[in-house]
Design a protein around this motif. Structure first.
Motif, PDB file in Angstrom:
ATOM      1  N   PRO A   1       0.827  -1.207   0.000  1.00 50.62           N
ATOM      2  CA  PRO A   1       0.000   0.000   0.000  1.00 50.62           C
ATOM      3  C   PRO A   1       0.864   1.262   0.000  1.00 50.62           C
ATOM      4  O   PRO A   1       1.988   1.243   0.478  1.00 50.62           O
ATOM      5  CB  PRO A   1      -0.798  -0.102   1.305  1.00 50.62           C
ATOM      6  N   SER A   2       0.311   2.360  -0.522  1.00 49.99           N
ATOM      7  CA  SER A   2       1.130   3.568  -0.656  1.00 49.99           C
ATOM      8  C   SER A   2       0.707   4.715   0.260  1.00 49.99           C
ATOM      9  O   SER A   2       1.289   5.776   0.184  1.00 49.99           O
ATOM     10  CB  SER A   2       1.107   4.042  -2.106  1.00 49.99           C
ATOM     11  N   ALA A   3      -0.301   4.532   1.090  1.00 48.82           N
ATOM     12  CA  ALA A   3      -0.726   5.608   1.982  1.00 48.82           C
ATOM     13  C   ALA A   3       0.307   5.839   3.082  1.00 48.82           C
ATOM     14  O   ALA A   3       1.097   4.957   3.411  1.00 48.82           O
ATOM     15  CB  ALA A   3      -2.076   5.280   2.610  1.00 48.82           C
ATOM     16  N   GLN A   4       0.304   7.045   3.643  1.00 46.26           N
ATOM     17  CA  GLN A   4       1.200   7.381   4.741  1.00 46.26           C
ATOM     18  C   GLN A   4       0.377   7.581   6.010  1.00 46.26           C
ATOM     19  O   GLN A   4      -0.678   8.202   5.969  1.00 46.26           O
ATOM     20  CB  GLN A   4       1.974   8.654   4.428  1.00 46.26           C
ATOM     21  N   PHE A   5       0.868   7.064   7.119  1.00 41.63           N
ATOM     22  CA  PHE A   5       0.196   7.208   8.410  1.00 41.63           C
ATOM     23  C   PHE A   5       1.164   7.816   9.405  1.00 41.63           C
ATOM     24  O   PHE A   5       2.328   7.438   9.467  1.00 41.63           O
ATOM     25  CB  PHE A   5      -0.275   5.846   8.943  1.00 41.63           C
TER      26      PHE A   5
ATOM     27  N   LEU B   1       0.842   3.870  19.528  1.00 41.17           N
ATOM     28  CA  LEU B   1       2.006   3.058  19.206  1.00 41.17           C
ATOM     29  C   LEU B   1       1.573   1.709  18.636  1.00 41.17           C
ATOM     30  O   LEU B   1       2.125   1.231  17.643  1.00 41.17           O
ATOM     31  CB  LEU B   1       2.872   2.858  20.451  1.00 41.17           C
ATOM     32  N   ASN B   2       0.566   1.091  19.239  1.00 33.96           N
ATOM     33  CA  ASN B   2       0.069  -0.191  18.747  1.00 33.96           C
ATOM     34  C   ASN B   2      -0.461  -0.074  17.319  1.00 33.96           C
ATOM     35  O   ASN B   2      -0.260  -0.973  16.501  1.00 33.96           O
ATOM     36  CB  ASN B   2      -1.024  -0.732  19.666  1.00 33.96           C
ATOM     37  N   VAL B   3      -1.136   1.021  17.009  1.00 27.73           N
ATOM     38  CA  VAL B   3      -1.644   1.230  15.647  1.00 27.73           C
ATOM     39  C   VAL B   3      -0.482   1.353  14.670  1.00 27.73           C
ATOM     40  O   VAL B   3      -0.488   0.730  13.605  1.00 27.73           O
ATOM     41  CB  VAL B   3      -2.559   2.474  15.580  1.00 27.73           C
ATOM     42  N   ALA B   4       0.540   2.144  15.009  1.00 27.99           N
ATOM     43  CA  ALA B   4       1.688   2.317  14.114  1.00 27.99           C
ATOM     44  C   ALA B   4       2.406   0.989  13.878  1.00 27.99           C
ATOM     45  O   ALA B   4       2.785   0.674  12.749  1.00 27.99           O
ATOM     46  CB  ALA B   4       2.655   3.351  14.696  1.00 27.99           C
TER      47      ALA B   4
END
Length: 105
Positions: free
Chosen positions: A16-20, A52-55
């Motif tokens: 995927p190319s999205a940035q978070f 942090l868990n999401v990242a």
């Protein structure tokens, strides 16, 4: 979707190319371990925090451009936290954007 339908996992051929960018604090959780033979209490450490868990989860799912931004204290606790996060993130320490502060600041 029908109630009896099985979930489907779609795997893309390209990442995927999205940035978070996840902003938030982390925590070090101490849990007592079961009684040791020496009788001295032992504590297990685990690192976590919602952002942090999401990242980390995004990183492990292939979103290579996921980042976690936080303030981490200087010293042994901050060093421990950074080591654990670096191990967990797929890109290692490249996924971190941290400011180191003196403990108590």
């Amino acid at each position: 979707m029908a109630l009896d339908a099985q979930p489907c996992l779609v795997v893309a051929a390209t990442p995927p190319s999205a940035q978070f960018l996840c902003f938030g604090e982390a925590m070090i959780r101490y849990c007592p371990e079961t009684a040791s033979s020496a009788g001295a209490p032992r504590w297990l450490q685990s690192v976590g925090g919602a952002e942090l868990n999401v990242a980390v989860a995004l990183s492990r799912l292939g979103w290579s451009d996921s980042r976690w931004v936080s303030v981490v204290p200087r010293g042994p606790l901050g060093d421990h936290l950074m080591t654990k996060v670096g191990e967990a993130m797929r890109g290692g320490a490249n996924g971190l954007a941290l400011v180191r502060r003196e403990e108590g600041d």
